[in-house]
Design a protein around this motif. Structure first.
Motif, PDB file in Angstrom:
ATOM      1  N   ARG A   1      -0.088  13.575 -65.031  1.00 24.58           N
ATOM      2  CA  ARG A   1      -1.187  13.875 -64.119  1.00 24.58           C
ATOM      3  C   ARG A   1      -1.074  13.012 -62.869  1.00 24.58           C
ATOM      4  NH1 ARG A   1      -3.827  13.995 -69.425  1.00 24.58           N
ATOM      5  NH2 ARG A   1      -4.483  16.138 -69.753  1.00 24.58           N
ATOM      6  N   GLN A   2      -1.767  13.450 -61.800  1.00 25.88           N
ATOM      7  CA  GLN A   2      -1.809  12.645 -60.588  1.00 25.88           C
ATOM      8  C   GLN A   2      -3.085  11.802 -60.587  1.00 25.88           C
ATOM      9  OE1 GLN A   2      -0.938  14.735 -56.900  1.00 25.88           O
ATOM     10  NE2 GLN A   2       0.090  16.337 -58.103  1.00 25.88           N
ATOM     11  N   VAL A   3      -2.967  10.595 -60.061  1.00 33.63           N
ATOM     12  CA  VAL A   3      -4.082   9.657 -60.110  1.00 33.63           C
ATOM     13  C   VAL A   3      -4.363   9.065 -58.733  1.00 33.63           C
ATOM     14  CG1 VAL A   3      -4.920   7.474 -61.075  1.00 33.63           C
ATOM     15  CG2 VAL A   3      -3.567   9.024 -62.510  1.00 33.63           C
ATOM     16  N   VAL A   4      -5.631   9.170 -58.316  1.00 41.93           N
ATOM     17  CA  VAL A   4      -6.100   8.411 -57.157  1.00 41.93           C
ATOM     18  C   VAL A   4      -7.084   7.373 -57.674  1.00 41.93           C
ATOM     19  CG1 VAL A   4      -7.479   8.483 -55.042  1.00 41.93           C
ATOM     20  CG2 VAL A   4      -5.782  10.265 -55.487  1.00 41.93           C
ATOM     21  N   LEU A   5      -6.877   6.138 -57.297  1.00 42.23           N
ATOM     22  CA  LEU A   5      -7.775   5.065 -57.708  1.00 42.23           C
ATOM     23  C   LEU A   5      -8.546   4.563 -56.493  1.00 42.23           C
ATOM     24  CD1 LEU A   5      -8.898   2.842 -59.589  1.00 42.23           C
ATOM     25  CD2 LEU A   5      -6.820   1.531 -59.144  1.00 42.23           C
ATOM     26  N   LEU A   6      -9.861   4.758 -56.503  1.00 37.64           N
ATOM     27  CA  LEU A   6     -10.714   4.204 -55.456  1.00 37.64           C
ATOM     28  C   LEU A   6     -11.265   2.879 -55.953  1.00 37.64           C
ATOM     29  CD1 LEU A   6     -12.806   7.401 -54.520  1.00 37.64           C
ATOM     30  CD2 LEU A   6     -10.534   6.712 -53.707  1.00 37.64           C
TER      31      LEU A   6
ATOM     32  N   ASP B   1     -18.770   5.785 -51.083  1.00 33.35           N
ATOM     33  CA  ASP B   1     -18.695   6.565 -49.842  1.00 33.35           C
ATOM     34  C   ASP B   1     -17.430   7.426 -49.815  1.00 33.35           C
ATOM     35  OD1 ASP B   1     -20.856   5.016 -49.236  1.00 33.35           O
ATOM     36  OD2 ASP B   1     -19.786   3.668 -47.868  1.00 33.35           O
ATOM     37  N   LEU B   2     -16.381   6.950 -50.494  1.00 28.58           N
ATOM     38  CA  LEU B   2     -15.078   7.623 -50.438  1.00 28.58           C
ATOM     39  C   LEU B   2     -15.000   8.837 -51.353  1.00 28.58           C
ATOM     40  CD1 LEU B   2     -12.843   4.421 -50.632  1.00 28.58           C
ATOM     41  CD2 LEU B   2     -13.380   5.734 -48.564  1.00 28.58           C
ATOM     42  N   VAL B   3     -15.894   8.885 -52.323  1.00 28.03           N
ATOM     43  CA  VAL B   3     -15.764   9.904 -53.371  1.00 28.03           C
ATOM     44  C   VAL B   3     -15.817  11.333 -52.840  1.00 28.03           C
ATOM     45  CG1 VAL B   3     -16.840  10.807 -55.494  1.00 28.03           C
ATOM     46  CG2 VAL B   3     -16.523   8.345 -55.196  1.00 28.03           C
ATOM     47  N   PRO B   4     -16.758  11.687 -51.899  1.00 26.32           N
ATOM     48  CA  PRO B   4     -16.819  13.082 -51.439  1.00 26.32           C
ATOM     49  C   PRO B   4     -15.487  13.596 -50.879  1.00 26.32           C
ATOM     50  CG  PRO B   4     -18.784  11.914 -50.766  1.00 26.32           C
ATOM     51  CD  PRO B   4     -17.848  10.886 -51.334  1.00 26.32           C
ATOM     52  N   GLN B   5     -14.685  12.707 -50.281  1.00 30.82           N
ATOM     53  CA  GLN B   5     -13.402  13.142 -49.736  1.00 30.82           C
ATOM     54  C   GLN B   5     -12.452  13.654 -50.812  1.00 30.82           C
ATOM     55  OE1 GLN B   5     -11.595  10.069 -47.283  1.00 30.82           O
ATOM     56  NE2 GLN B   5     -13.627   9.230 -46.852  1.00 30.82           N
ATOM     57  N   TYR B   6     -12.654  13.185 -52.034  1.00 31.16           N
ATOM     58  CA  TYR B   6     -11.718  13.523 -53.102  1.00 31.16           C
ATOM     59  C   TYR B   6     -12.304  14.486 -54.122  1.00 31.16           C
ATOM     60  CZ  TYR B   6      -8.906   9.743 -51.284  1.00 31.16           C
ATOM     61  OH  TYR B   6      -8.142   8.963 -50.465  1.00 31.16           O
ATOM     62  N   GLU B   7     -13.578  14.847 -53.958  1.00 30.67           N
ATOM     63  CA  GLU B   7     -14.231  15.591 -55.037  1.00 30.67           C
ATOM     64  C   GLU B   7     -13.687  17.001 -55.185  1.00 30.67           C
ATOM     65  OE1 GLU B   7     -18.380  15.602 -54.289  1.00 30.67           O
ATOM     66  OE2 GLU B   7     -18.269  17.164 -52.765  1.00 30.67           O
ATOM     67  N   ALA B   8     -13.129  17.575 -54.100  1.00 31.67           N
ATOM     68  CA  ALA B   8     -12.539  18.907 -54.229  1.00 31.67           C
ATOM     69  C   ALA B   8     -11.151  18.818 -54.863  1.00 31.67           C
ATOM     70  CB  ALA B   8     -12.448  19.576 -52.859  1.00 31.67           C
ATOM     71  N   TRP B   9     -10.454  17.743 -54.546  1.00 31.27           N
ATOM     72  CA  TRP B   9      -9.111  17.545 -55.099  1.00 31.27           C
ATOM     73  C   TRP B   9      -9.171  17.232 -56.597  1.00 31.27           C
ATOM     74  CZ3 TRP B   9      -7.295  12.988 -57.346  1.00 31.27           C
ATOM     75  CH2 TRP B   9      -5.929  12.959 -57.636  1.00 31.27           C
ATOM     76  N   ALA B  10     -10.167  16.430 -56.975  1.00 35.25           N
ATOM     77  CA  ALA B  10     -10.190  15.907 -58.343  1.00 35.25           C
ATOM     78  C   ALA B  10     -10.650  16.966 -59.331  1.00 35.25           C
ATOM     79  CB  ALA B  10     -11.116  14.700 -58.415  1.00 35.25           C
ATOM     80  N   ASP B  11      -9.989  17.010 -60.468  1.00 34.13           N
ATOM     81  CA  ASP B  11     -10.446  17.848 -61.573  1.00 34.13           C
ATOM     82  C   ASP B  11     -11.485  17.098 -62.404  1.00 34.13           C
ATOM     83  OD1 ASP B  11      -8.721  20.070 -61.061  1.00 34.13           O
ATOM     84  OD2 ASP B  11      -7.066  18.850 -61.834  1.00 34.13           O
ATOM     85  N   GLN B  12     -11.277  15.808 -62.539  1.00 36.18           N
ATOM     86  CA  GLN B  12     -12.226  14.973 -63.277  1.00 36.18           C
ATOM     87  C   GLN B  12     -12.242  13.587 -62.650  1.00 36.18           C
ATOM     88  OE1 GLN B  12     -10.793  15.654 -67.491  1.00 36.18           O
ATOM     89  NE2 GLN B  12     -13.019  15.600 -67.844  1.00 36.18           N
TER      90      GLN B  12
ATOM     91  N   LEU C   1     -23.014   6.712 -57.886  1.00 38.20           N
ATOM     92  CA  LEU C   1     -21.972   7.709 -58.128  1.00 38.20           C
ATOM     93  C   LEU C   1     -22.559   8.952 -58.804  1.00 38.20           C
ATOM     94  CD1 LEU C   1     -18.967   7.807 -57.591  1.00 38.20           C
ATOM     95  CD2 LEU C   1     -18.579   6.868 -59.871  1.00 38.20           C
ATOM     96  N   SER C   2     -23.515   8.717 -59.704  1.00 39.02           N
ATOM     97  CA  SER C   2     -24.129   9.858 -60.381  1.00 39.02           C
ATOM     98  C   SER C   2     -24.861  10.733 -59.376  1.00 39.02           C
ATOM     99  CB  SER C   2     -25.089   9.372 -61.473  1.00 39.02           C
ATOM    100  OG  SER C   2     -26.291   8.891 -60.910  1.00 39.02           O
ATOM    101  N   ARG C   3     -25.447  10.109 -58.328  1.00 37.98           N
ATOM    102  CA  ARG C   3     -26.123  10.895 -57.295  1.00 37.98           C
ATOM    103  C   ARG C   3     -25.111  11.635 -56.421  1.00 37.98           C
ATOM    104  NH1 ARG C   3     -29.340   6.114 -57.390  1.00 37.98           N
ATOM    105  NH2 ARG C   3     -28.207   5.213 -55.634  1.00 37.98           N
ATOM    106  N   VAL C   4     -23.983  10.979 -56.153  1.00 39.65           N
ATOM    107  CA  VAL C   4     -22.954  11.617 -55.321  1.00 39.65           C
ATOM    108  C   VAL C   4     -22.415  12.878 -55.993  1.00 39.65           C
ATOM    109  CG1 VAL C   4     -20.617  11.350 -54.394  1.00 39.65           C
ATOM    110  CG2 VAL C   4     -22.277   9.499 -54.146  1.00 39.65           C
ATOM    111  N   VAL C   5     -22.126  12.788 -57.288  1.00 31.35           N
ATOM    112  CA  VAL C   5     -21.506  13.941 -57.945  1.00 31.35           C
ATOM    113  C   VAL C   5     -22.537  15.002 -58.337  1.00 31.35           C
ATOM    114  CG1 VAL C   5     -19.599  12.573 -58.821  1.00 31.35           C
ATOM    115  CG2 VAL C   5     -21.586  13.004 -60.285  1.00 31.35           C
ATOM    116  N   ALA C   6     -23.837  14.630 -58.281  1.00 34.51           N
ATOM    117  CA  ALA C   6     -24.869  15.593 -58.700  1.00 34.51           C
ATOM    118  C   ALA C   6     -24.819  16.860 -57.861  1.00 34.51           C
ATOM    119  CB  ALA C   6     -26.246  14.944 -58.626  1.00 34.51           C
ATOM    120  N   GLY C   7     -24.547  16.705 -56.550  1.00 32.77           N
ATOM    121  CA  GLY C   7     -24.551  17.883 -55.686  1.00 32.77           C
ATOM    122  C   GLY C   7     -23.180  18.520 -55.513  1.00 32.77           C
TER     123      GLY C   7
END
Lengths: 389, 297
Positions: B134-139, B177-188, B201-207
């Motif tokens: 798998r590919q991994v991005v670590l923030l 703050d960085l998470v939205p940039q990767y949320e389309a790329w990330a599967d999980q 983070l829970s609020r960021v991923v809620a939407g």
């Protein structure tokens, strides 16, 4: 008086009783709940054969003449006999299954399960535990699934075990305690009840049962009326004088006392400068409370004739021996299990080794050696009154 | 793998960041069975005053060499005791404990989010994910550049993105703050860090599902089937899994000391139901009694 039907008037000395205890003139438990005389033949003591425990040093002994069989059993009365005097304390060992293969539960004298209430309880908000010098504070808040769930889920497992399981019972009113005890009565796998009376008594304005002799005696008597299960009552150390309370509990028909519950305390989060525990107050346990618990066992042993199960900061054999010396017949290991889950089983082996080293066939000779000698049977010791600062 | 009580030998001990230590122990029994997200409960040798073990996430576990590593900050006498250990010293380790991260077999892109020492909780998942192709991005977020986890301790294949509160390295601001940039790329996504970070983070991923709109078409996990609360199947479908921290007693589920409130109104044991939770399992907002009242209705 109905509740006093088991009182021993002329001590019948068991074969395992030692000269020291005879000299002390203790009224020894010699009858069970049905009033029949308990003789060694009617009990089924688990004999620890040489080397069985696998403890270092015992293996070599088997090559020589086999030593006399060792009987570490403890008879609490009403048919409750522990194979050995090492118990695990309520709240530290869950329902006996959590430690899995790490601990062989059948080597433990008895297991006191997590505090059980009539209805399920979610307990207190976190943080619930914190380490303190020589101990820890906990404020779990009696989280448990309720007595019915305990009976359905865990009692069938306990039934298959050799070790005895004592259900620790808590409640906010006498009615609660009575109803839980009633439901536990006759459940296979439940060997006894330990009453945790350090709960606020809602009916008495939130005052703890454990700090008032009449309330403690009242709840004990009420539970006694509804169950034939062996009944232990756990004393609180958060009292000015434990003796009238212990006496009231004995008079109300308890089979044994557990001494002691945790000491009330608080911790402050130094960074936030606010109470650390979610519930502010917690119960202190661990080696830090051992001197207090020793003192309370010492005091209690001089005013009651029912057996005392000691608890408080046991981390090694020496602690067990000290509790026996001040009059306890058995001891519970609690907080130390968190650091060393194998400690209770190891203490059983070490106690057996110690008895062999002393040439004893039972640990009974170790009981009460530090207590002041009594002149007549039942007379209170003057020393126990004087020592208090 | 069932938990065991083993004796582990210290092989290497290094202060990799100010007051942060990385220690390697030889413990083949644990290294071969452990999974990312699980932890060990270690006894301190200073038993005069310390009565509790200390929980540490598996930072890495290598079944080939039999080595496990733990990463911790010195916060008191217990953790300081560990720093005085020398190679050859042995410690008493209970593990592996807790439930691991659950990666959906279909997930190709994993987003790991770590705040400070939270890196210790997700570090091993990077190894597992790369091993599985798998590919991994670590923030990674820290207060300043001097607290940034050294990239030399990460596998080369990991894309490492840093945020610092003071802007001394990478993005200036929070790692969330960085998470939205990767949320389309990330599967999980898988996260570990301070409670406020995980709550944010829970609020960021809620939407996220709404923001992504058609991008989720055909890829919605679960397909209408609902799995039991907290089950492995339900977690595998969760977009975000978090590794939680709590003051701990026994670490085997006996003492009920280490709970967080679940959205089902039941306290969840970090040591047993956790330390990894699906983000929807944890009640992030509201007091204990508010959550209970809400769960009752």
């Amino acid at each position: 008086m109905k509740s006093r039907k088991r009182v021993v008037t002329s001590p019948v000395v068991r074969s395992t009783i030692t000269p020291k205890r005879q000299r002390a003139g203790w009224p020894l438990r010699a009858t069970n709940s049905r009033g029949s005389v308990s003789t060694p033949g009617t009990r089924s003591p688990v004999r620890i054969e040489p080397g069985r425990g696998g403890a270092p040093g015992t293996a070599g002994a088997t090559t020589e003449a086999p030593p006399a069989p060792l009987d570490l059993s403890v008879d609490i009365g009403r048919g409750l006999v522990f194979a050995n005097p090492i118990l695990v304390a309520s709240g530290t060992f869950g329902y006996g299954i959590e430690y899995g293969d790490v601990v062989d539960v059948n080597r433990i004298g008895a297991i006191c399960c997590k505090g059980t209430t009539l209805k399920p309880r979610v307990g207190n908000p976190p943080p619930r535990v914190t380490e303190t010098p020589g101990g820890m504070l906990n404020s779990i808040g009696l989280q448990n699934p309720g007595v019915n769930a305990v009976i359905e889920k865990y009692a069938p497992l306990w039934q298959a075990w050799q070790t005895k399981v004592i259900v620790n019972v808590a409640g906010e009113s006498v009615v609660d305690y009575v109803e839980v005890a009633r439901r536990l009565d006759g459940v296979p796998g439940v060997a006894g009840i330990e009453l945790n009376i350090s709960c606020p008594n809602v009916g008495k304005g939130g005052l703890q049962f454990a700090i008032d002799a009449s309330a403690a005696g009242g709840v004990t008597a009420a539970v006694r009326r509804v169950t034939d299960l062996p009944l232990l009552v756990k004393l609180s150390p958060n009292v000015a004088d434990v003796r009238p309370i212990a006496k009231a509990i004995e008079d109300a028909g308890a089979d044994a006392l557990t001494a002691v519950n945790t000491l009330s305390g608080i911790a402050v989060d130094p960074g936030r400068r606010r109470p650390l525990l979610g519930n502010v107050f917690g119960g202190l346990s661990g080696p830090a409370i051992k001197p207090v618990a020793l003192r309370i066992v010492y005091e209690t042993a001089q005013v009651v004739s029912i057996p005392i199960v000691a608890i408080g900061g046991i981390t090694e054999l020496r602690d067990v021996l000290e509790y026996l010396a001040v009059g306890a017949v058995a001891a519970q290991v609690g907080t130390a299990i968190f650091a060393d889950p194998t400690l209770p089983v190891r203490l059983v082996d070490e106690l057996a080794d110690e008895c062999r080293r002393l040439g004893l066939t039972s640990h009974q000779a170790l009981i009460g050696t530090a207590l002041p000698a009594r002149r007549g049977s039942g007379a209170a010791s003057a020393k126990g009154v004087e020592y208090r600062p | 793998m069932t938990m065991r009580l083993v004796s582990a030998e210290l092989v290497d001990s290094r202060e990799i960041l100010p007051d942060q230590w990385l220690q390697s122990f030889h413990a083949p029994e644990l290294a071969s069975g452990a999974r990312a997200g699980q932890f060990v409960h270690v006894r301190t040798g200073d038993l005069s005053g310390l009565v509790l073990r200390r929980p540490f996430s598996f930072n890495t576990a290598d079944p080939v060499t039999g080595m496990i590593t733990i990463h911790f900050r010195t916060v008191g006498r217990g953790t300081e005791w560990f720093t005085r250990l020398r190679p050859g010293d042995r410690i008493d380790v209970l593990g592996p404990l807790g439930r691991p991260f659950e990666v959906d077999p279909r997930s190709r892109h994993l987003l790991l989010v770590a705040g400070g020492l939270g890196i210790a909780g997700v570090r091993m998942l990077a190894d597992e994910a790369l091993r599985d192709g798998r590919q991994v991005v670590l923030l990674f977020g820290a207060a300043s550049a001097r607290e940034v986890y050294p990239s030399s301790l990460l596998p080369d294949e990991v894309e490492y993105v840093v945020a610092t509160d003071d802007g001394s390295l990478g993005h200036r601001g929070y790692v969330t703050d960085l998470v939205p940039q990767y949320e389309a790329w990330a599967d999980q996504a898988f996260a570990c860090g301070p409670h406020p970070m995980l709550a944010a983070l829970s609020r960021v991923v809620a939407g996220r599902r709404e923001r992504m709109g058609v991008a989720t078409l055909g890829r919605k996990r679960g397909g209408g089937r609902s799995d039991a609360f907290g089950s492995t199947a339900a977690r595998r479908k969760a977009f975000l899994q978090v590794s939680m921290e709590q003051n701990m007693g026994c670490a085997v589920g006996a003492c009920l000391g280490c709970v967080v409130m679940g959205t089902n109104g039941q306290p969840q044991r970090v040591c047993r139901e956790g330390p990894v939770f699906g983000v929807d399992e944890v009640a992030w907002e509201g007091t204990w009694s508010q959550v209970l009242a809400e769960a009752a209705t």
